[in-house]
Design a protein around this motif. Sequence first.
Motif, PDB file in Angstrom:
ATOM      1  N   PRO A  39      -0.284   6.070  76.209  1.00  0.00           N
ATOM      2  CA  PRO A  39       1.100   6.398  75.839  1.00  0.00           C
ATOM      3  C   PRO A  39       1.210   6.808  74.379  1.00  0.00           C
ATOM      4  N   GLY A  40       2.121   7.737  74.114  1.00  0.00           N
ATOM      5  CA  GLY A  40       2.461   8.079  72.744  1.00  0.00           C
ATOM      6  C   GLY A  40       1.510   9.003  72.024  1.00  0.00           C
ATOM      7  N   VAL A  41       0.620   9.711  72.743  1.00  0.00           N
ATOM      8  CA  VAL A  41      -0.369  10.566  72.068  1.00  0.00           C
ATOM      9  C   VAL A  41       0.023  12.037  72.090  1.00  0.00           C
ATOM     10  N   GLY A  42       1.216  12.371  72.601  1.00  0.00           N
ATOM     11  CA  GLY A  42       1.706  13.746  72.486  1.00  0.00           C
ATOM     12  C   GLY A  42       1.723  14.558  73.762  1.00  0.00           C
ATOM     13  N   LYS A  43       1.658  13.923  74.918  1.00  0.00           N
ATOM     14  CA  LYS A  43       1.617  14.686  76.178  1.00  0.00           C
ATOM     15  C   LYS A  43       2.952  15.404  76.432  1.00  0.00           C
ATOM     16  N   THR A  44       4.054  14.682  76.286  1.00  0.00           N
ATOM     17  CA  THR A  44       5.360  15.310  76.494  1.00  0.00           C
ATOM     18  C   THR A  44       5.647  16.335  75.409  1.00  0.00           C
ATOM     19  N   MET A  45       5.262  16.038  74.183  1.00  0.00           N
ATOM     20  CA  MET A  45       5.457  16.985  73.095  1.00  0.00           C
ATOM     21  C   MET A  45       4.662  18.268  73.349  1.00  0.00           C
ATOM     22  N   ALA A  46       3.475  18.134  73.939  1.00  0.00           N
ATOM     23  CA  ALA A  46       2.674  19.310  74.264  1.00  0.00           C
ATOM     24  C   ALA A  46       3.387  20.182  75.286  1.00  0.00           C
ATOM     25  N   ALA A  47       4.031  19.551  76.278  1.00  0.00           N
ATOM     26  CA  ALA A  47       4.790  20.321  77.267  1.00  0.00           C
ATOM     27  C   ALA A  47       5.937  21.073  76.592  1.00  0.00           C
ATOM     28  N   SER A  65      -0.527   5.090  67.842  1.00  0.00           N
ATOM     29  CA  SER A  65      -0.269   6.369  68.500  1.00  0.00           C
ATOM     30  C   SER A  65       0.745   7.163  67.682  1.00  0.00           C
ATOM     31  N   PHE A  66       0.876   8.453  68.003  1.00  0.00           N
ATOM     32  CA  PHE A  66       1.880   9.274  67.332  1.00  0.00           C
ATOM     33  C   PHE A  66       3.278   8.701  67.534  1.00  0.00           C
ATOM     34  N   SER A  67       3.537   8.190  68.720  1.00  0.00           N
ATOM     35  CA  SER A  67       4.850   7.626  69.017  1.00  0.00           C
ATOM     36  C   SER A  67       5.138   6.415  68.139  1.00  0.00           C
TER      37      SER A  67
END
Length: 387
Positions: free
Chosen positions: A134-142, A290-292
Amino acid sequence: MAAVASKLEKDILNLARIALSGRPQDVLQMVHRMAKAHRENAPELATGLVELMREAPTQASPLRRQTEAVLPTDADTRFSLLRIEEPPTLDHEPVFSVEVGRSLDRIVDERTHLDALLKVGLEPTRSAIFTGPPGVGKTMAARWVARSLNRPLLILDLAAVMSSYLGRTGTNLRHVLDYAKSMRCVLLLDELDAIAKRRDDRGEIGELKRLVTVLIQEIDDWPATGLLLAATNHAELLDPAIWRRFDHAIEFPMPDPHAIRAFVKAALSPYMEKSDEWAGIMAGTMAGKSFSDIDRDLKSARRLAAIRGGDLASYLKDLIRPDQLAKPERIALARTLAGERLMSQRAAHEFTGVARETIRGEPSKPKAKPGRKRKQDGEAQLSSGQR
């Protein structure tokens, strides 16, 4: 030659049947197949079909309300099953590892050079799955991909489609995917493991296992006009058949110190002058986050600065715990704080507990052992008495 004519007639009939059924995404899929199948025996036809696909209207706003396109909702709660971001926005530019950045760039490049692919009978990447903690940028990448392609982002939290009546969950899923297929968009299936668990898991009931089959069929049928992305924090729970359906699997690692520094600098640069210096400090003290988590800490400091007033740096300092650092790390921290003029030497000493001589880089004076000092004093007295 007769066989070629027969194949062409059959394709035209199939195309007409699909067009009359009112499924535009399937029409484009069929046109693409015809261009690929007849590239050698009917090159002019194939070229014409490619031109039609290239000139197909994209609409200035892909989510412009259409009479037949109604936002899918849950039949029980009437809540919307999708979260729509048009356009998708980012607080600041994301930070990706080299491998992740290269994979995302490839997906975008394929969409922006669609003509080159169509001319040789190829399609762009239709789907990709993002994995990682969690919090490593998956949604941000989308969001970054959707913004780069100038397309709306549709986010489906798969936990949200779970109806109290399990038989309706599959219907919810199909409604969402059919809606997304009808437009040029990027669809993100968040928390994919919520319904795509291994079908050999004895703890899951039959209805949930059937959902995996529904999802597999939908991914196989996904049109090249749209981009399907999925994200999961628990890749080990996914059914093996799901993995094979995605064109790409991209693993997002925990951020390293270089990524943390870049992320902190991007987040702080609009609000303070010495963002680069503070980013260097944070990179050494936020390892393992994490980034989050980092973003949450930085926003907390900004909120305190806005409410209580004062320099943001004084609140960033509260995020650092020198007592949790090893001695070499505390020394490095103290020297950076003083050397970058983020604190005075005295303040850096009080904050980290590192001696001011050490901060200045001066060699520490060795302390004489008590026994040695008494011996030296006795020898001095004896020498004085002899004189």
